[in-house]
Design a protein around this motif. Structure first.
Motif, short mmCIF file in Angstrom:
data_model
loop_
_atom_site.label_atom_id
_atom_site.label_comp_id
_atom_site.label_asym_id
_atom_site.label_seq_id
_atom_site.Cartn_x
_atom_site.Cartn_y
_atom_site.Cartn_z
N LEU A 120 0.83 -1.21 0.00
CA LEU A 120 0.00 0.00 0.00
C LEU A 120 0.86 1.26 0.00
O LEU A 120 0.54 2.24 -0.69
N LEU A 148 2.11 1.72 -3.49
CA LEU A 148 1.05 2.19 -4.39
C LEU A 148 0.74 3.67 -4.17
O LEU A 148 0.39 4.38 -5.12
N ASP A 149 0.86 4.14 -2.92
CA ASP A 149 0.61 5.55 -2.64
C ASP A 149 1.71 6.45 -3.19
O ASP A 149 1.46 7.60 -3.54
N ARG A 166 -9.26 0.97 4.19
CA ARG A 166 -8.18 0.21 4.82
C ARG A 166 -8.53 -0.16 6.26
O ARG A 166 -9.11 0.64 7.00
N ALA A 194 -8.78 -3.12 0.03
CA ALA A 194 -8.14 -1.81 -0.21
C ALA A 194 -7.04 -1.94 -1.25
O ALA A 194 -6.90 -1.09 -2.14
N ARG A 232 -8.69 -2.36 -4.74
CA ARG A 232 -9.19 -1.13 -5.34
C ARG A 232 -8.04 -0.27 -5.89
O ARG A 232 -8.15 0.29 -6.98
N GLU A 233 -6.94 -0.17 -5.15
CA GLU A 233 -5.81 0.63 -5.64
C GLU A 233 -5.22 0.04 -6.91
O GLU A 233 -4.88 0.76 -7.85
N ARG A 246 -7.58 0.64 -9.87
CA ARG A 246 -7.48 2.03 -10.33
C ARG A 246 -6.22 2.25 -11.15
O ARG A 246 -6.24 2.96 -12.15
N ARG A 247 -5.12 1.64 -10.72
CA ARG A 247 -3.87 1.79 -11.48
C ARG A 247 -3.99 1.16 -12.86
O ARG A 247 -3.35 1.61 -13.81
#
Length: 457
Positions: free
Chosen positions: A282, A285-286, A397, A417, A420-421, A424-425
């Motif tokens: 995560l 990814l952020d 999250r 969570a 979903r990330e 989206r990517r």
């Protein structure tokens, strides 16, 4: 402000110098033009051998002489000297027109004197027409303008400085209010907002933009604090279990069942390792931007590969009618499907079905506008499902519903969570719906499709 006033002063000073120079040049050219006009008229009379005596002139500040090659005066105006030429013969150029400066006392005029010389007569009897004009009027005009500039210049600078001070002060007053507001926000904890000026100008829009940025930063800070708190809580749980197991084993000494202790420690270690891996994923990814279009991925083969890892309960794959190619990273899409199937298998009573087909974007789906077609991937189970009110919240999250809070069965609440990330990517969207014709949950993925005219090689 001071720099602006200094720049304005320098600019006005340079403008005044240029104005004086241009005025002097124009006035001098005017004097020369009038003198040449008079000289040309006298030269015309000399060519016709019709020189009157005295020579007619206009104005009292003009002297005219006609001299021959030996410097003798043939004719002169009424006020001109008839014995001494205004210009010495050696200074005259018999072949062209000249402009000369001579002393005022030699001509009998006031101030600096300008003399023009124009050839006249014939080749056998060459003559030169000399016309002298006083430059006193020119000097007086430039002196008056210089005096006006010297008097008006400081007043003009003072007035402009005062106007600039008021205008700049009124303009920068909202900026100063923004600065004080930012200083107050920096000096205290918690959220804050900058004052927004009433005027609908650039400062107003800047304040609105900065307040929006502060709101986003505050939301990010709140999410970060919640994330750190939840992460610390989740990490503390397996560490506490490990510590408790070791302390109990140490106290029991020889009566310790090391086989059971080892199994429990390995289970907690695996859970801790999975949690750390999810947290690192995560965080990555952020921080990293999405990698769009990294390569083609065939969804049918990917579904078959993921389903083969789950023999019980049986995970079935409904094969698509043909190859379905999407754009993305195969590792990320494999992780998406693995997390979804993990959740489905954990809650299913006996059946999990994977399917893929050509679909279209649903209303409200967050997909890229540059892709025209989509493939629909579904993961369907016959478990208890998810209430409609919780179908958006489960993607947050560390969110676990009540029936998934058990340490062994439930997870850390990061799986969806991460899904979903990653979706989206990949440029797609994910939604939860009821399973058709049975009790359960269906997860719908919309992934961008490769154009039919560009098949992968």
């Amino acid at each position: 402000m001071a720099i602006g006033v200094v720049g304005l002063t320098i600019g006005l000073a340079l403008g005044g110098v240029v104005l004086l120079g241009a005025l002097g040049f124009v006035l001098q050219r005017t004097v020369d033009t009038e003198a040449f006009r008079t000289a040309d008229a006298v030269a015309l009379l000399a060519a016709e051998d019709a020189l009157p005596d005295p020579l007619p002139v206009a104005g009292g500040q003009v002297r005219v002489q006609v001299v021959d090659g030996q410097g003798r005066i043939r004719a002169a105006s009424i006020d001109a000297d008839r014995l001494v030429p205004m210009v010495r013969p050696e200074r005259l150029n018999r072949d062209g027109r000249q402009r000369l400066e001579v002393p005022a006392e030699r001509v009998g005029l006031v101030g600096p004197v300008r003399v023009v010389a124009v050839p006249a007569g014939t080749a056998a009897d060459p003559l030169t027409v000399l016309v002298a004009r006083s430059m006193a009027d020119v000097r007086h005009s430039t002196h008056v303008v210089r005096t006006i500039l010297l008097v008006a210049f400081p007043l003009l600078v003072a007035v402009l400085a005062g106007v600039a001070w008021r205008v700049v002060g009124a303009t920068l007053r909202p900026v100063e209010a923004l600065r004080r507001g930012a200083e107050e926000i920096t000096g205290r904890a918690g959220a804050g907002r900058l004052p927004v000026p009433a005027s609908a100008d650039e400062i107003h829009r800047l304040a609105v933009t900065l307040n929006g940025m502060l709101g986003r930063l505050e939301s990010a800070r709140v999410r970060q604090r919640a994330f750190v708190s939840d992460a610390a809580h989740e990490l503390r749980s397996p560490l506490t279990n490990i510590r408790t197991e070791l302390e109990v084993a140490q106290r029991l000494a020889d009566r310790t069942d090391w086989t059971a202790v080892t199994a429990n420690l390995l289970a907690d270690t695996d859970r801790l390792s999975r949690l750390v891996d999810d947290l690192l994923l995560l965080a990555r990814l952020d921080e990293t931007p999405p990698a769009r279009g990294t390569g083609p991925v065939e969804l049918g083969a990917l579904l078959t590969e993921v389903a083969a890892r789950y023999p019980s309960p049986p995970v079935r794959v409904t094969p698509p009618a043909g190859p379905l190619w999407t754009i993305g990273t195969v590792e990320e899409l494999r992780r998406v499907l693995a997390n979804l199937v993990d959740n489905a298998v954990r809650h299913a009573h006996g059946s999990v079905v994977l399917a893929a087909s050509t679909g279209a974007p649903t209303v409200g789906s967050r997909v890229g506008p540059d892709v025209g077609a989509y493939h629909l991937v579904t993961v369907t189970d016959d478990g208890p499902g998810v209430a409609v009110a919780d179908r958006e919240r489960v993607f947050d999250r560390f969110t676990r519903l009540d029936d998934g809070r058990a340490r062994d069965d439930g997870g850390a609440g990061l799986g969806l969570a991460i899904v979903r990330e990653l979706v989206r990517r990949a440029g797609g969207s994910i939604t939860l719906t009821d399973a058709p014709e049975q009790r359960g949950l269906r997860v719908c993925l919309l992934l961008p499709a490769l154009p039919a005219e560009d098949p992968p090689i």
